[in-house]
Design an enzyme around this catalytic site. Sequence first.
Site, PDB file in Angstrom:
ATOM      1  N   LYS A  28       0.859  -1.187   0.000  1.00 28.92           N
ATOM      2  CA  LYS A  28       0.000   0.000   0.000  1.00 28.92           C
ATOM      3  C   LYS A  28       0.884   1.222   0.000  1.00 28.92           C
ATOM      4  CE  LYS A  28      -4.483   0.729   0.215  1.00 28.92           C
ATOM      5  NZ  LYS A  28      -5.518  -0.239  -0.226  1.00 28.92           N
TER       6      LYS A  28
HETATM    7  N1  GLU Z   1      -7.224  -0.017  -3.481  1.00 30.67           N
HETATM    8  C1  GLU Z   1      -7.927  -1.224  -3.795  1.00 30.67           C
HETATM    9  C2  GLU Z   1      -8.008  -2.136  -2.589  1.00 30.67           C
HETATM   10  O1  GLU Z   1      -7.864  -1.699  -1.484  1.00 30.67           O
HETATM   11  C3  GLU Z   1      -7.388  -1.912  -5.031  1.00 30.67           C
HETATM   12  C4  GLU Z   1      -5.977  -2.369  -4.951  1.00 30.67           C
HETATM   13  C5  GLU Z   1      -5.431  -2.900  -6.264  1.00 30.67           C
HETATM   14  O2  GLU Z   1      -6.179  -3.057  -7.218  1.00 30.67           O
HETATM   15  O3  GLU Z   1      -4.224  -3.148  -6.309  1.00 30.67           O
HETATM   16  O4  GLU Z   1      -8.297  -3.291  -2.715  1.00 30.67           O
END
Ligand code: GLU
Length: 421
Positions: A113
Site C-alpha cells: 500500500k
Molecule cells: N485499493 C484497492 C483495494 O484496497 C485496489 C488495490 C489494487 O487493485 O491493487 O483493494
Amino acid sequence: MTNTLEPTLTGGGPLDDARTQLREATTILGFDDGLYEMLATPRREVTVSIPLRRDNGDTELLVGHRVQHNFSRGPAKGGLRYSPDVNLDEVRALAMWMTWKCALLDVPYGGAKGGVRIDPRHYSQAELERVTRRYTSEISPLIGPERDIPAPDIGTDEQTMAWLMDTYSVQQGHTVLGVTTGKPVSLGGSLGRATATSRGVVHVALAALRSRGIDPDGATAAVQGFGKVGRYAARFLAEAGVRVVAVSDQYGAIGSHTGLHIPSVEKHVDAHGSVVGFPAGEEVDDVLTLDVDLLVPAAVEGVIHSGNADRIRARVIVEGANGPTTPEADAILQVAGALVVPDILANAGGVVVSYFEWVQANQAFWWSADEVETKLADRMTTAWDRVTEHATRFDLPLRTAATCLAVERVAQAHLLRGLYP
Ligand code: GLU
C-alpha cells in the site's frame, strides 16, 4: 506480544486491528510466534519526502510512504491513497490486508500500500500531477510489473495512475503498462476495472442476504461513502432490486423510506459535489445505525467500533471499505447475530480486475467487458463459497475463516520457498 516495528505513530488504530486479526488466525492455525512476527511485519517500507511547488510559487513539503508487506506469492500489489489522515501505521495495516485479500482470491500477488499525506481537494490538478510524479520518482526503484504494482485508492483515480505509469515509463525509457492498474481504458486499462470493487461487493452482498433468508428484491440497504466503491455499490444494489434507503458521504447523509433513485443521486453529486441537498431525500443523522437488512460501509477504517457497534441494526454488513470494523465491534456484532462479510472478501473485486488488467497489459491483448465480468463473478463466487464452507465447518465468523484461509496460503508459499539464507 513483541513488536518488531518502529516507530509506531499511533496507538491502536488499523495496524493494531490487523495484527489482532492475524494473531487470532495464527493461533487457530497453530503457527509459532516467529511465523506470526514475520507475517505481522512488512517486508520492506519506504518513507519519502515530496517537495511540491505550489501554483503560487511557494514550496510545500509533503510526506509519502510505500509499504510492501509480503512477496511470498508474487509481486506486491495495492493501492495508493491521498488523504490528510495517511500515516505509516495505517499504510502498514492496509498493506497487510492486501496480502490476505490477494491470497484469499488466489491472485498471484503479495500485498502493498502507498499513501501521501495530502488533502487532494485543496490542490489543483497541476499540483496533484507534480505530487504524483515526484512520489513515483522517489519510489521507482521499488515498483514495476514484477515488483510492486500500485492502483487507485482513496483520493486517487485513473488520471493519477496515468501520471504514475508515464513517470515510471519515462525513467525506464519505454512504456511499461504493467507498472500500475486502474489506468484509463484508452491507456491500457481494463474494461470493468472502474466499477469492479462495487460489482464484487454486490455479488457477495446478494449472496450474503440470501444466506440469511432475505430476498434481495425489496430488501433495504444503507451505504456509507459515495466514492469509487459506495457510488457504484448503491447503483448495482438498486439495479438488483434492493431498496437503497440511505447513502452518505463526508459531508452528510440523505435517505428516503421508499428508496432513493440512485441515478438521480449520482446526477446531484456530479453537479454539487455531495449527496447533501438531494431534493428527493431527507437528511439522515447516522447512516450506520439505520434499521436495514444490509449495511455497506464503503468509506474508511474504524467506523464501526466499540462505541457504536451495539447500535448497529443491520442484519448483514458487507465491508466495501478496508478495515471499517474494529475487532471489539466484531465481537459485539457476533453476539448480536449480525453477519459481517469481511473486507478481504467483500471488496476484493478491485484487485481481482487489477490482476486481469495486469495480465492483459503484459500480454498486450485486451478482453471484452463480458469476459471481465464473468471471470470476476466466478472468482467472487468461488471465494464466497470457500469462506462460508470453512466458517460453517469450523464454526467461525466469516472474517476469521477468511483470514485463516488467506494466512495459511501465504504461510504455505513461505514454507515451500524456505528461509534465505
Ligand atoms: N485499493 C484497492 C483495494 O484496497 C485496489 C488495490 C489494487 O487493485 O491493487 O483493494
